[in-house]
Design an enzyme around this catalytic site. Structure first.
Site, short mmCIF file in Angstrom:
data_model
loop_
_atom_site.label_atom_id
_atom_site.label_comp_id
_atom_site.label_asym_id
_atom_site.label_seq_id
_atom_site.Cartn_x
_atom_site.Cartn_y
_atom_site.Cartn_z
N SER A 1 0.89 -1.15 0.00
CA SER A 1 0.00 0.00 0.00
C SER A 1 0.93 1.20 0.00
CB SER A 1 -0.87 -0.02 1.25
OG SER A 1 -1.49 1.22 1.39
N ARG A 2 0.85 2.02 -1.06
CA ARG A 2 1.88 3.06 -1.20
C ARG A 2 1.61 4.28 -0.35
NH1 ARG A 2 1.12 1.60 -6.65
NH2 ARG A 2 2.45 -0.18 -7.03
N ILE A 3 0.34 4.53 0.00
CA ILE A 3 0.09 5.76 0.74
C ILE A 3 -0.60 5.54 2.08
CG2 ILE A 3 0.03 7.26 -1.28
CD1 ILE A 3 -2.98 7.06 -1.30
#
Ligand code: ATP
Ligand code: MG
Length: 495
Positions: free
Chosen positions: A358-360
């Site tokens: 999950s990048r953010i």
């Protein structure tokens, strides 16, 4: 008087007459109509056939307008009239849609009568610009420990759920809907190309769990027309936008975009457009990115509403390198990778923590959760590696290795979750708190199961204010930690 005169002359318009352009159907090819006339229509506009069926303008040849029929094309034939009122496709939206099942044209499908709309929104809408958005800062609680702790998702994020058939993708998405209960997040479940019985199962689960009241079901099931299946995800996004633009939160699930891509491929091939990679048309990337861009988190001046997307993609034999999957991976903020081997081993939800990201989301995670999540992923991945090694050489393990194995087994038992039983964030934090202190390392599988089920209730009995304080402050303060430690001590003294 005027009206009477009009009738006498055989004209059907009343004093409020409307301007429309009239064309003629040249030919009907399955779900595509080629029409002549309509010189002023543009792509994306809505037209209507003489029997009331609607159509969407999707392209042009030198002479003809290409129209996708949004409904049954059985009664359409060459020579019929087609009307263009110069309108873009707009559909009703509003809070009355909650708890209802609608088709892609927002028409009720559940036999519960008409739905009173609050507004009409365009189905294909320009997305909010960069200046209208702000960075994510609120977490979306999915109720699945492996996600909330290790791959956290923020409101406004686009998170892809990708995996083979029957790996529990839909279940995780539905659990996320269930866990929004009482959290003021409205959900939209959009079903594309699945069977009616698939959809009914989901509706039943949502109804059982009391989650239907804040959910809209958009049905683009396989028995609906190709046009409706194509339109379904855009309608779902539009229904979510109503909440986002009114300062609320929405969660939209697209189940699934693989089938949406198939439908679009079918349309394109019938229109005679050149097939590209895997026979998909070249603009399939645009079609999906236009959709994905509609998610977001709006700035306070616009009401701070958000729309979170969970697109689902089905792959074959764990191969993520297909055209559609790589496209959608590149336009989302992370992916949950569902693995068949894990599912078959009983590790469910079968999310591969090594391949999922999950990048953010971690920016919006509760501080209390963030404190544990760093070590949790590492410990779990180290355990997996160690497990592989010990399968080759089981004797003479060092003390640290043995401790690691025990910790890993405890983590595994925490991560295994039954379907449709989402776990609230407070409970997850209590579990991880205990894990971190090492008190779960020497418990048997049954003991851990019992602990998972009963510890929160025990804490609620003994220190009821801790739980509400945890939700309010989202942080494990020293006092809370101290009280929790005492509760743990008492719990293990009792058992
Ligand atoms: P499809 O490819 O058909 O869309 P899917 O990947 O969406 O499948 P699901 O339909 O969610 O998978 O789940 C497949 C089966 O596994 C279902 O019968 C479901 O009940 C079961 N299942 C899913 N998650 C769990 C779980 N955590 N525990 C036990 N059973 C589960
Ligand atoms: Mg599914």
């Amino acid at each position: 008087m005027e009206e009477v005169n009009n009738k006498r002359q055989g004209l059907e318009f009343s004093s409020a007459f409307e301007v429309r352009e009239v064309g003629k159907i040249k030919s009907v090819q399955k779900f595509i109509v080629l029409a002549l006339g309509l010189p002023s229509c543009v792509s994306g506009q809505m037209v209507e056939f003489s029997n009331g069926v609607k159509g969407l303008v999707i392209g042009f040849t030198e002479e003809e307008v290409q129209i996708l029929v949004l409904g049954s094309a059985v009664d359409l034939k060459a020579g019929d009239e087609v009307y263009n009122k110069g309108e873009f496709l707009k559909l009703p939206v509003g809070k009355n849609f909650l708890g209802r099942i609608v088709n892609s044209l927002c028409e009720p499908q559940d036999g519960k009568g008409p739905i009173e709309p609050d507004d009409f929104y365009p189905v294909f809408r320009d997305v909010p610009g960069v200046m209208d958005r702000i960075p994510v800062d609120q977490t979306l609680e999915t109720g699945t420990l492996s996600i909330d702790a290790i791959i956290p998702i923020a409101k406004g994020q686009r998170q892809l759920l990708i995996g083979d058939r029957l790996t529990g993708k839909t279940t995780v998405a539905v659990d996320a809907i269930i866990s929004q209960k009482g959290k003021d997040v409205n959900c939209i479940y959009c079903c594309i190309g699945k069977t009616y019985s698939n959809l009914l199962k989901i509706v039943d689960i949502l109804r059982d769990k009391g989650a239907l009241d804040y959910t809209i079901i958009v049905s683009g099931i396989a028995s609906t027309s190709v046009g409706e299946q194509y339109l379904a995800p855009y309608t779902a996004a539009m229904l979510g936008e109503y909440f986002m633009y009114n300062g609320k939160d929405a969660l939209v699930i697209f189940d699934d975009l693989t089938r949406h891509a198939w439908v679009y491929r079918q349309i394109s091939l019938l229109l005679g457009r050149a097939p590209g990679r895997e026979a998909y048309p070249g603009d399939i990337f645009y079609i999906h990115s236009q959709l994905m861009e509609r998610a977001g988190y709006l700035k306070p001046e616009l009401g701070k509403g958000s729309m979170t997307f969970f697109p689902i993609v089905e792959i074959q034999q764990g191969d993520v390198t297909g055209y559609i999957s790589t496209n959608i991976i590149s336009m989302t903020d992370g992916q949950l990778y569902f693995s068949t081997p894990l599912f078959n081993k009983g590790f469910r939800p079968a999310i591969d923590l090594g391949l999922s990201v999950s990048r953010i989301g971690s920016k919006a995670q509760w501080p209390a959760m963030r404190a544990f999540s760093r070590t949790l992923r590492l410990e779990y991945l180290q355990y997996k590696e160690l497990l592989q090694m010990t399968q080759l050489r089981a004797t003479g393990l060092s003390k640290e290795a043995e401790a690691s194995l025990k910790r890993g087994e405890a983590i595994t038992q925490l991560l295994i979750q039954d379907k449709n039983q989402p776990v609230e964030m407070e409970r997850q934090i209590l579990w991880l708190f205990a894990l971190n202190l090492g008190v779960l390392d020497n418990l048997s599988v049954a003991e851990i199961k019992k602990f998972k089920e009963t510890f929160l209730e025990k804490v609620k009995e003994q220190e009821p204010e801790i739980i509400s304080e945890l939700r309010e402050r989202k942080e494990l303060t020293k006092e809370i930690a101290e009280k929790l430690r005492k509760c743990l001590q008492r719990y293990f003294e009792e058992v």
